[in-house]
Every structure is written in C-alpha cells, then in structure tokens.
Motif scaffolding. Sequence first.
Motif, PDB file in Angstrom:
ATOM      1  N   SER A 199       0.820  -1.206   0.000  1.00 19.43           N
ATOM      2  CA  SER A 199       0.000   0.000   0.000  1.00 19.43           C
ATOM      3  C   SER A 199       0.853   1.254   0.000  1.00 19.43           C
ATOM      4  CB  SER A 199      -0.927  -0.011   1.221  1.00 19.43           C
ATOM      5  OG  SER A 199      -1.707   1.153   1.286  1.00 19.43           O
ATOM      6  N   ALA A 200       1.917   1.251   0.781  1.00 21.30           N
ATOM      7  CA  ALA A 200       2.779   2.423   0.860  1.00 21.30           C
ATOM      8  C   ALA A 200       3.595   2.615  -0.414  1.00 21.30           C
ATOM      9  CB  ALA A 200       3.708   2.301   2.059  1.00 21.30           C
ATOM     10  N   ARG A 201       4.058   1.540  -1.016  1.00 22.14           N
ATOM     11  CA  ARG A 201       4.915   1.653  -2.201  1.00 22.14           C
ATOM     12  C   ARG A 201       4.143   2.135  -3.419  1.00 22.14           C
ATOM     13  NH1 ARG A 201       9.787   0.025  -4.188  1.00 22.14           N
ATOM     14  NH2 ARG A 201       9.877  -0.469  -6.418  1.00 22.14           N
ATOM     15  N   TYR A 202       2.946   1.590  -3.625  1.00 24.56           N
ATOM     16  CA  TYR A 202       2.196   1.893  -4.848  1.00 24.56           C
ATOM     17  C   TYR A 202       1.055   2.879  -4.621  1.00 24.56           C
ATOM     18  CZ  TYR A 202       4.785  -2.040  -6.763  1.00 24.56           C
ATOM     19  OH  TYR A 202       5.789  -2.882  -7.181  1.00 24.56           O
ATOM     20  N   GLY A 203       0.803   3.288  -3.388  1.00 23.32           N
ATOM     21  CA  GLY A 203      -0.262   4.245  -3.118  1.00 23.32           C
ATOM     22  C   GLY A 203      -1.641   3.699  -3.413  1.00 23.32           C
ATOM     23  N   VAL A 204      -1.916   2.480  -2.976  1.00 26.76           N
ATOM     24  CA  VAL A 204      -3.178   1.809  -3.256  1.00 26.76           C
ATOM     25  C   VAL A 204      -3.746   1.240  -1.951  1.00 26.76           C
ATOM     26  CG1 VAL A 204      -2.602   1.232  -5.644  1.00 26.76           C
ATOM     27  CG2 VAL A 204      -1.940  -0.333  -3.790  1.00 26.76           C
ATOM     28  N   ALA A 205      -4.996   0.785  -2.033  1.00 29.63           N
ATOM     29  CA  ALA A 205      -5.609   0.079  -0.909  1.00 29.63           C
ATOM     30  C   ALA A 205      -5.375  -1.411  -1.072  1.00 29.63           C
ATOM     31  CB  ALA A 205      -7.102   0.377  -0.849  1.00 29.63           C
ATOM     32  N   VAL A 206      -5.112  -2.109   0.023  1.00 31.51           N
ATOM     33  CA  VAL A 206      -4.853  -3.549   0.002  1.00 31.51           C
ATOM     34  C   VAL A 206      -5.742  -4.203   1.050  1.00 31.51           C
ATOM     35  CG1 VAL A 206      -3.140  -5.365   0.206  1.00 31.51           C
ATOM     36  CG2 VAL A 206      -2.464  -3.149  -0.712  1.00 31.51           C
ATOM     37  N   CYS A 243      -6.556   1.537  -8.690  1.00 25.96           N
ATOM     38  CA  CYS A 243      -6.336   2.989  -8.759  1.00 25.96           C
ATOM     39  C   CYS A 243      -5.690   3.455  -7.465  1.00 25.96           C
ATOM     40  CB  CYS A 243      -7.657   3.727  -8.990  1.00 25.96           C
ATOM     41  SG  CYS A 243      -8.890   3.431  -7.713  1.00 25.96           S
ATOM     42  N   HIS A 244      -5.127   4.635  -7.518  1.00 25.89           N
ATOM     43  CA  HIS A 244      -4.477   5.205  -6.340  1.00 25.89           C
ATOM     44  C   HIS A 244      -5.524   5.583  -5.289  1.00 25.89           C
ATOM     45  CE1 HIS A 244      -0.447   5.280  -7.900  1.00 25.89           C
ATOM     46  NE2 HIS A 244      -0.836   5.917  -8.996  1.00 25.89           N
ATOM     47  N   VAL A 245      -5.115   5.483  -4.031  1.00 28.40           N
ATOM     48  CA  VAL A 245      -5.971   5.815  -2.886  1.00 28.40           C
ATOM     49  C   VAL A 245      -5.138   6.624  -1.901  1.00 28.40           C
ATOM     50  CG1 VAL A 245      -7.422   4.888  -1.041  1.00 28.40           C
ATOM     51  CG2 VAL A 245      -7.255   3.661  -3.223  1.00 28.40           C
ATOM     52  N   ASP A 246      -5.734   7.650  -1.325  1.00 31.02           N
ATOM     53  CA  ASP A 246      -4.981   8.409  -0.328  1.00 31.02           C
ATOM     54  C   ASP A 246      -5.270   7.875   1.072  1.00 31.02           C
ATOM     55  OD1 ASP A 246      -7.461   9.350   0.435  1.00 31.02           O
ATOM     56  OD2 ASP A 246      -7.190  11.366  -0.373  1.00 31.02           O
ATOM     57  N   GLY A 247      -4.725   8.536   2.074  1.00 29.23           N
ATOM     58  CA  GLY A 247      -4.840   8.057   3.446  1.00 29.23           C
ATOM     59  C   GLY A 247      -6.235   8.094   4.017  1.00 29.23           C
ATOM     60  N   LEU A 288      -0.419   3.007 -12.434  1.00 24.50           N
ATOM     61  CA  LEU A 288       0.225   2.511 -13.645  1.00 24.50           C
ATOM     62  C   LEU A 288       1.288   1.454 -13.350  1.00 24.50           C
ATOM     63  CD1 LEU A 288       0.617   5.856 -15.641  1.00 24.50           C
ATOM     64  CD2 LEU A 288      -1.076   4.049 -15.967  1.00 24.50           C
ATOM     65  N   LEU A 289       1.978   1.571 -12.230  1.00 21.75           N
ATOM     66  CA  LEU A 289       3.047   0.624 -11.933  1.00 21.75           C
ATOM     67  C   LEU A 289       2.518  -0.769 -11.609  1.00 21.75           C
ATOM     68  CD1 LEU A 289       5.549   2.796  -9.870  1.00 21.75           C
ATOM     69  CD2 LEU A 289       5.655   2.139 -12.283  1.00 21.75           C
ATOM     70  N   LEU A 290       1.205  -0.903 -11.398  1.00 28.53           N
ATOM     71  CA  LEU A 290       0.609  -2.221 -11.203  1.00 28.53           C
ATOM     72  C   LEU A 290       0.155  -2.844 -12.518  1.00 28.53           C
ATOM     73  CD1 LEU A 290      -1.581  -1.652  -8.000  1.00 28.53           C
ATOM     74  CD2 LEU A 290       0.669  -2.738  -8.160  1.00 28.53           C
ATOM     75  N   ASP A 291       0.222  -2.066 -13.588  1.00 34.25           N
ATOM     76  CA  ASP A 291      -0.222  -2.551 -14.899  1.00 34.25           C
ATOM     77  C   ASP A 291       0.980  -3.118 -15.651  1.00 34.25           C
ATOM     78  OD1 ASP A 291      -1.346  -3.080 -17.313  1.00 34.25           O
ATOM     79  OD2 ASP A 291      -1.910  -1.027 -17.791  1.00 34.25           O
ATOM     80  N   PRO A 292       1.030  -4.434 -15.880  1.00 32.61           N
ATOM     81  CA  PRO A 292       2.201  -5.011 -16.560  1.00 32.61           C
ATOM     82  C   PRO A 292       2.362  -4.514 -17.992  1.00 32.61           C
ATOM     83  CG  PRO A 292       0.460  -6.650 -16.286  1.00 32.61           C
ATOM     84  CD  PRO A 292       0.048  -5.455 -15.501  1.00 32.61           C
ATOM     85  N   ILE A 293       1.269  -4.178 -18.661  1.00 33.48           N
ATOM     86  CA  ILE A 293       1.375  -3.675 -20.036  1.00 33.48           C
ATOM     87  C   ILE A 293       2.071  -2.316 -20.055  1.00 33.48           C
ATOM     88  CG2 ILE A 293       0.067  -2.962 -22.062  1.00 33.48           C
ATOM     89  CD1 ILE A 293      -2.058  -4.975 -21.341  1.00 33.48           C
ATOM     90  N   ASP A 306       8.012  -4.571 -13.536  1.00 34.45           N
ATOM     91  CA  ASP A 306       6.623  -4.639 -13.095  1.00 34.45           C
ATOM     92  C   ASP A 306       6.557  -4.910 -11.599  1.00 34.45           C
ATOM     93  OD1 ASP A 306       7.336  -7.265 -12.903  1.00 34.45           O
ATOM     94  OD2 ASP A 306       6.013  -7.983 -14.484  1.00 34.45           O
ATOM     95  N   SER A 307       5.333  -4.939 -11.081  1.00 33.50           N
ATOM     96  CA  SER A 307       5.153  -5.078  -9.640  1.00 33.50           C
ATOM     97  C   SER A 307       5.639  -6.431  -9.127  1.00 33.50           C
ATOM     98  CB  SER A 307       3.676  -4.888  -9.279  1.00 33.50           C
ATOM     99  OG  SER A 307       2.860  -5.830  -9.956  1.00 33.50           O
ATOM    100  N   VAL A 308       5.502  -7.478  -9.937  1.00 30.50           N
ATOM    101  CA  VAL A 308       5.900  -8.812  -9.479  1.00 30.50           C
ATOM    102  C   VAL A 308       7.402  -8.877  -9.234  1.00 30.50           C
ATOM    103  CG1 VAL A 308       5.942 -11.259 -10.092  1.00 30.50           C
ATOM    104  CG2 VAL A 308       3.940  -9.878 -10.634  1.00 30.50           C
ATOM    105  N   SER A 309       8.178  -8.158 -10.037  1.00 29.92           N
ATOM    106  CA  SER A 309       9.631  -8.162  -9.851  1.00 29.92           C
ATOM    107  C   SER A 309      10.028  -7.556  -8.505  1.00 29.92           C
ATOM    108  CB  SER A 309      10.308  -7.404 -10.989  1.00 29.92           C
ATOM    109  OG  SER A 309       9.915  -6.036 -10.983  1.00 29.92           O
ATOM    110  N   TRP A 310       9.172  -6.725  -7.921  1.00 32.39           N
ATOM    111  CA  TRP A 310       9.422  -6.208  -6.569  1.00 32.39           C
ATOM    112  C   TRP A 310       8.759  -7.076  -5.513  1.00 32.39           C
ATOM    113  CZ3 TRP A 310       6.200  -4.508  -2.640  1.00 32.39           C
ATOM    114  CH2 TRP A 310       6.833  -3.881  -1.565  1.00 32.39           C
ATOM    115  N   LEU A 311       7.574  -7.588  -5.808  1.00 37.09           N
ATOM    116  CA  LEU A 311       6.830  -8.349  -4.817  1.00 37.09           C
ATOM    117  C   LEU A 311       7.542  -9.644  -4.428  1.00 37.09           C
ATOM    118  CD1 LEU A 311       3.212  -7.952  -6.248  1.00 37.09           C
ATOM    119  CD2 LEU A 311       4.082  -6.965  -4.131  1.00 37.09           C
ATOM    120  N   ARG A 312       8.093 -10.368  -5.401  1.00 34.11           N
ATOM    121  CA  ARG A 312       8.675 -11.676  -5.107  1.00 34.11           C
ATOM    122  C   ARG A 312       9.852 -11.589  -4.134  1.00 34.11           C
ATOM    123  NH1 ARG A 312       7.033 -15.998  -7.766  1.00 34.11           N
ATOM    124  NH2 ARG A 312       9.037 -17.027  -7.473  1.00 34.11           N
TER     125      ARG A 312
END
Length: 299
Positions: A112-119, A144-148, A157-162, A171-177
Amino acid sequence: MAIYHLSAKPPIRRADGRCATAAAAYRAGCAIVDERTGTRHDYRRRHGVVCARLHLPGGAELTDRAAFWNALEHHHRRKDAVLAREVVIGLPAELAEVDRARVANTFAMAISARYGVAVDCAIHLPSGRGDDRNHHAHLLISACHVDGTGALGSKALLLDPIHCRKARVGDSVSWLRPAWERAVNDALAEVGSRARIDHRSHAVRGIHRRPTIHNGIGPGAPQRRYRNEMNRQRNIECEQIDQSIRRLRTLKNKLLQRQAEIDARCARLGGKRLAASGSPSRAMKPSSRSASKAGKVRP
C-alpha cells in the motif's frame, strides 16, 4: 520445510463479468450489496477466514469494506475497466497464527505504501480436504491510487504489466517476489526457525533439477483430478530424467578421475625414462670411435 509461494492472479475485470464487491466479500467472508447492480454477495457462512483488514497508504485502516469497494465500482465507469488485482501468498506453517497474521498484514501495508493503493488482506486457513499446512492470504489490491482517507484517484500505472512493459520498467511482481522472501525470512529468524525460503528459480540457484508442478491433494472436482493426474505423470517423468542425469554426472566424474590417474601415471613413467636416458655417465662420456674420428683431420 518452508515453501515459497507468491502468485499474481488474473485481474478483477468488469469485461469478464467480475466485480470488486463480490471479490472482496468472498475473500473476507462477509456480505456486500453491490450498489451499482443491486446484487447481494453474502459469504458470511464461508469458513476458514482468520481475519481481514483493509489497509490504506500511511498506515490507516478502513472498517467499512462495503462502502470502499462500492465507491471503487462507481469510480470506474468503463465497461472493460480493471477494478482490482489479486496476489496470493503462502504463509509458512513454521510460524504461529499471530506471527502469520503479522507478516501478511505488514507485507500488505508495504504494498500500500509503495504503490499508493488500498490492500484488502484476508488470511485463510487450510482447506479441510487439502494440506493442513496450506495457510495463505489473499491480497486484493485496488487498481487505482488511494490516499490516506480512502479517496480514490488515478490509475496505478506501476501495477499494470502492459504499461511497465511499454515504459521498460520493472513490473510489480519483480518487486513483490523478493520483498515477500525477505519478509518471511525475517519473521522466521525472529522466532528462531532455521527454515528459509527463496524466490529464485532452480537455474539461478545452481540446482540441477527439473522443476515440478504443484499437485493438489484431496478429492476435488473431476477436472482437478484429471489435471492432478497429468501433473503427477509429468513430475514422475521429471524425477526419472533427474535420476538419469545424476547417474551420468556420477559416471562422468569417475571417468574424469580415472583419466587424471592415468595422466599422472604416464607423467611419472615419462619422468623416469627421461631421467634414465639423460644420466651424466651416458650422455657426457664420448665413445672411442667418436674420439678417434675427432682426432683425424682431413687434408
């Protein structure tokens, strides 16, 4: 033995007939009425949900899950909109329940902190008909982005592999793993466990073994039984190939060792012959015939 598992599931896409409200209700084991369609998604009788927490950037949490996911449904107006993305993580059985919940929710907050989203993090118990060590968590991530405060913004956009592929960024998976590997190994070290997980492939780790396919257990549906049987046959073939490779590698090492012994023996024999032929008594003493020839001078 701790086993690494992190898989990115297909996105929750409206064009596929899916909705974020149903996905959230099913994973959290609660009831949500979709305000856009009027459909009631009630999964309160679902068993195995340990806890579910909806994380926002900045460390805040939302308690009204239904309001948030309904707001997200209204926020995305396209009929082919991607509403959310899902990641499933395996929780090690070596950890206690409180430690598994802590590492899963901490990882959700990091996303959530890295990509600015809700999890939305929902921790599930193993299935009653499956492996009793299969503790896991479903991470439902807003597209989509979410604030506090929970207000929705632009597309993440960084969650979109395309987008990542076109922009030539990871992409996000390269950081998540690797991030999940570090989180689990730190948690295992804190409780004194020597078990560790590794997100890298066999080839990168230098393990000369063909990877097998995860094979579920339990009765399951007929399609699952057929798939499991096919995977089981493939795993058997992989094991047979690995055994053949190990035998050939052992034979190769024996042949190389034998060749080295033969080379060393030949070197010793060659040294003895050289020493015998090059002794000073035979090499330096001239013969009488050569001496007499040396004394004659041609006119």
